[in-house]
Design a protein around this motif. Structure first.
Motif, short mmCIF file in Angstrom:
data_model
loop_
_atom_site.label_atom_id
_atom_site.label_comp_id
_atom_site.label_asym_id
_atom_site.label_seq_id
_atom_site.Cartn_x
_atom_site.Cartn_y
_atom_site.Cartn_z
N VAL A 102 1.05 -1.01 -0.11
CA VAL A 102 0.13 0.07 0.02
C VAL A 102 0.80 1.02 -0.17
N ASN A 103 0.83 2.14 -0.94
CA ASN A 103 1.67 3.34 -1.12
C ASN A 103 0.95 4.55 -0.04
N SER A 104 1.56 5.59 -0.07
CA SER A 104 1.44 6.67 0.81
C SER A 104 0.23 7.25 0.49
N PHE A 105 -0.62 6.95 -0.53
CA PHE A 105 -1.93 7.58 -1.12
C PHE A 105 -3.03 6.79 -0.88
N MET A 106 -2.66 5.54 0.00
CA MET A 106 -3.52 4.44 0.20
C MET A 106 -3.96 3.47 -0.98
N ARG A 107 -3.27 3.73 -2.10
CA ARG A 107 -3.39 2.92 -3.35
C ARG A 107 -2.76 1.46 -2.93
N LYS A 108 -3.40 0.54 -3.35
CA LYS A 108 -3.16 -1.02 -3.08
C LYS A 108 -2.35 -1.63 -4.43
N GLY A 109 -1.26 -2.29 -4.27
CA GLY A 109 -0.62 -3.04 -5.33
C GLY A 109 -1.10 -4.39 -5.74
N ALA A 110 -0.48 -5.04 -6.52
CA ALA A 110 -0.88 -6.45 -6.79
C ALA A 110 -0.54 -7.28 -5.52
N GLU A 111 -1.35 -8.29 -5.30
CA GLU A 111 -1.14 -9.00 -4.09
C GLU A 111 -0.28 -10.40 -4.70
N ILE A 112 0.26 -11.00 -3.31
CA ILE A 112 0.93 -12.25 -3.65
C ILE A 112 0.15 -13.10 -2.56
N ALA A 113 0.15 -14.45 -2.73
CA ALA A 113 -0.62 -15.49 -1.78
C ALA A 113 0.14 -16.65 -1.97
N THR A 114 -0.16 -17.21 -0.74
CA THR A 114 0.18 -18.81 -0.38
C THR A 114 -0.88 -19.56 -1.37
N GLU A 115 -0.59 -20.86 -1.58
CA GLU A 115 -1.69 -21.67 -1.91
C GLU A 115 -2.69 -22.04 -0.92
N TRP A 116 -3.93 -22.58 -1.20
CA TRP A 116 -4.93 -22.82 -0.02
C TRP A 116 -4.25 -24.20 0.76
N PHE A 117 -4.17 -24.29 1.92
CA PHE A 117 -3.77 -25.32 2.66
C PHE A 117 -4.37 -25.64 3.96
N ARG A 118 -4.43 -27.03 4.59
CA ARG A 118 -5.29 -27.08 5.84
C ARG A 118 -4.21 -27.01 6.83
N PHE A 119 -4.50 -25.92 8.05
CA PHE A 119 -3.67 -26.12 9.22
C PHE A 119 -4.32 -26.85 10.24
N ASP A 120 -3.37 -27.89 10.62
CA ASP A 120 -4.03 -29.07 11.76
C ASP A 120 -3.68 -28.59 13.17
N GLY A 121 -3.27 -27.26 13.19
CA GLY A 121 -3.17 -26.79 14.67
C GLY A 121 -1.77 -27.05 15.36
N LYS A 122 -0.87 -27.94 14.40
CA LYS A 122 0.43 -28.29 15.13
C LYS A 122 1.63 -28.04 14.07
N SER A 123 1.04 -28.30 12.71
CA SER A 123 2.29 -28.38 11.80
C SER A 123 1.80 -27.85 10.51
N ILE A 124 2.70 -27.65 9.54
CA ILE A 124 2.21 -27.18 8.35
C ILE A 124 2.28 -28.36 7.50
N PRO A 125 1.54 -28.36 6.34
CA PRO A 125 1.32 -29.73 5.54
C PRO A 125 2.65 -29.95 4.75
N LYS A 126 3.03 -31.22 4.77
CA LYS A 126 4.48 -31.30 4.15
C LYS A 126 4.41 -30.99 2.68
N LYS A 127 3.64 -31.30 2.03
CA LYS A 127 3.42 -30.84 0.53
C LYS A 127 3.84 -29.23 0.26
N LEU A 128 3.83 -28.41 1.36
CA LEU A 128 4.16 -26.97 1.31
C LEU A 128 5.29 -26.65 1.74
N ALA A 129 5.92 -27.70 2.60
CA ALA A 129 7.33 -27.28 3.07
C ALA A 129 8.66 -27.57 1.85
#
Length: 129
Positions: A102-129
């Motif tokens: 977000v720049n100083s004029f509150m204009r937002k740029g392009a987003e980056i994102a992770t892939e969708w994943f399921r979080f089991d509360g303890k660890s990150i899925p191995k396919k994303l590691a």
């Protein structure tokens, strides 16, 4: 080390977006560089998103500055970090993290994102590691 149970994520699609797990999830991503067409990022909007069927909701939004922001453009080159407490993260549901500059004029740029994943509360899925 502070991180006793660390699992690192580098998604195949976005290798620059990393997550670490402890009592919170920390999203790390690179600093957005200024170009002739886009000014320097003032801060970043980081969101935790949840998906159920075809409905996507934003569960939590954070605004963060990069670590070197106050030192000037030349020294602002480290990763940006944003913490999400585990209480905000749904267990066994589809989630992802997004970040956009977000720049100083509150204009937002392009987003980056992770892939969708399921979080089991303890660890990150191995396919994303």
């Amino acid at each position: 080390s502070v991180f006793q149970r660390v699992a690192q994520i580098c998604t195949p699609k976005n290798r620059f977006f990393r997550l670490f797990h402890y009592d919170f999830l920390t999203a790390k991503f690179p600093v957005a560089k200024a170009t002739a067409a886009t000014p320097r990022a003032n801060d970043y909007e980081v969101q935790l998103e949840h998906r159920r069927d075809d409905v996507v909701r934003v569960l939590s939004t954070r605004r963060v500055f990069s670590q070197g922001y106050s030192h000037g453009y030349e020294k602002d080159n480290g990763p940006v970090t944003c913490n999400f407490p585990l209480e905000d993260v749904p267990v066994k549901e589809w989630i992802r993290f997004t970040a956009r500059p977000v720049n100083s004029f509150m204009r937002k740029g392009a987003e980056i994102a992770t892939e969708w994943f399921r979080f089991d509360g303890k660890s990150i899925p191995k396919k994303l590691a």
